[in-house]
Design a protein around this motif. Structure first.
Motif, PDB file in Angstrom:
ATOM      1  N   PRO A   1       0.802  -1.232   0.000  1.00  9.73           N
ATOM      2  CA  PRO A   1       0.000   0.000   0.000  1.00  9.73           C
ATOM      3  C   PRO A   1       0.831   1.276   0.000  1.00  9.73           C
ATOM      4  O   PRO A   1       0.503   2.222  -0.709  1.00  9.73           O
ATOM      5  CB  PRO A   1      -0.843  -0.117   1.270  1.00  9.73           C
ATOM      6  CG  PRO A   1      -0.936  -1.577   1.529  1.00  9.73           C
ATOM      7  CD  PRO A   1       0.367  -2.158   1.047  1.00  9.73           C
ATOM      8  N   GLU A   2       1.921   1.298   0.750  1.00 12.89           N
ATOM      9  CA  GLU A   2       2.727   2.518   0.827  1.00 12.89           C
ATOM     10  C   GLU A   2       3.502   2.795  -0.454  1.00 12.89           C
ATOM     11  O   GLU A   2       4.025   3.893  -0.640  1.00 12.89           O
ATOM     12  CB  GLU A   2       3.688   2.465   2.032  1.00 12.89           C
ATOM     13  CG  GLU A   2       4.779   1.422   1.936  1.00 12.89           C
ATOM     14  CD  GLU A   2       4.363   0.025   2.391  1.00 12.89           C
ATOM     15  OE1 GLU A   2       5.259  -0.836   2.441  1.00 12.89           O
ATOM     16  OE2 GLU A   2       3.183  -0.221   2.669  1.00 12.89           O
ATOM     17  N   GLU A   3       3.576   1.844  -1.363  1.00  9.97           N
ATOM     18  CA  GLU A   3       4.312   2.023  -2.615  1.00  9.97           C
ATOM     19  C   GLU A   3       3.409   2.164  -3.836  1.00  9.97           C
ATOM     20  O   GLU A   3       3.875   2.478  -4.923  1.00  9.97           O
ATOM     21  CB  GLU A   3       5.265   0.843  -2.849  1.00  9.97           C
ATOM     22  CG  GLU A   3       6.364   0.710  -1.817  1.00  9.97           C
ATOM     23  CD  GLU A   3       7.378   1.836  -1.884  1.00  9.97           C
ATOM     24  OE1 GLU A   3       7.365   2.653  -2.826  1.00  9.97           O
ATOM     25  OE2 GLU A   3       8.209   1.911  -0.964  1.00  9.97           O
ATOM     26  N   GLN A   4       2.114   1.938  -3.691  1.00 11.25           N
ATOM     27  CA  GLN A   4       1.206   1.917  -4.842  1.00 11.25           C
ATOM     28  C   GLN A   4       1.229   3.215  -5.633  1.00 11.25           C
ATOM     29  O   GLN A   4       1.318   3.199  -6.860  1.00 11.25           O
ATOM     30  CB  GLN A   4      -0.210   1.567  -4.409  1.00 11.25           C
ATOM     31  CG  GLN A   4      -0.343   0.127  -3.996  1.00 11.25           C
ATOM     32  CD  GLN A   4      -1.720  -0.207  -3.468  1.00 11.25           C
ATOM     33  OE1 GLN A   4      -2.538   0.666  -3.225  1.00 11.25           O
ATOM     34  NE2 GLN A   4      -1.969  -1.488  -3.270  1.00 11.25           N
ATOM     35  N   THR A   5       1.170   4.344  -4.961  1.00 14.77           N
ATOM     36  CA  THR A   5       1.170   5.633  -5.658  1.00 14.77           C
ATOM     37  C   THR A   5       2.486   5.836  -6.395  1.00 14.77           C
ATOM     38  O   THR A   5       2.499   6.286  -7.539  1.00 14.77           O
ATOM     39  CB  THR A   5       0.917   6.786  -4.671  1.00 14.77           C
ATOM     40  OG1 THR A   5      -0.366   6.587  -4.066  1.00 14.77           O
ATOM     41  CG2 THR A   5       0.925   8.128  -5.377  1.00 14.77           C
TER      42      THR A   5
END
Length: 60
Positions: free
Chosen positions: A37-41
């Protein structure tokens, strides 16, 4: 594919036309692969930059 590491830790790539097409497919796929989740963007933005560099129009 030719590559060169920069002193700053970056990477320069030189791709053939075929390799560029394959990288396009890779970027398209990467934008849909489940990532932390913390890398998706960050992954999506990088994929968009790669597709833009390869001449693809990104639709919002």
């Amino acid at each position: 594919m030719k590559h060169e590491r920069t002193p700053e830790g970056g990477l320069k790539l030189e791709l053939s036309a075929r390799e560029a097409r394959l990288l396009k497919y890779l970027a398209e796929r990467a934008s849909f692969v489940d990532t932390p989740p913390e890398e998706q963007t960050h992954i999506l933005r990088l994929a968009e930059q790669i597709l833009f560099a390869l001449g693809e129009k990104i639709e919002p």
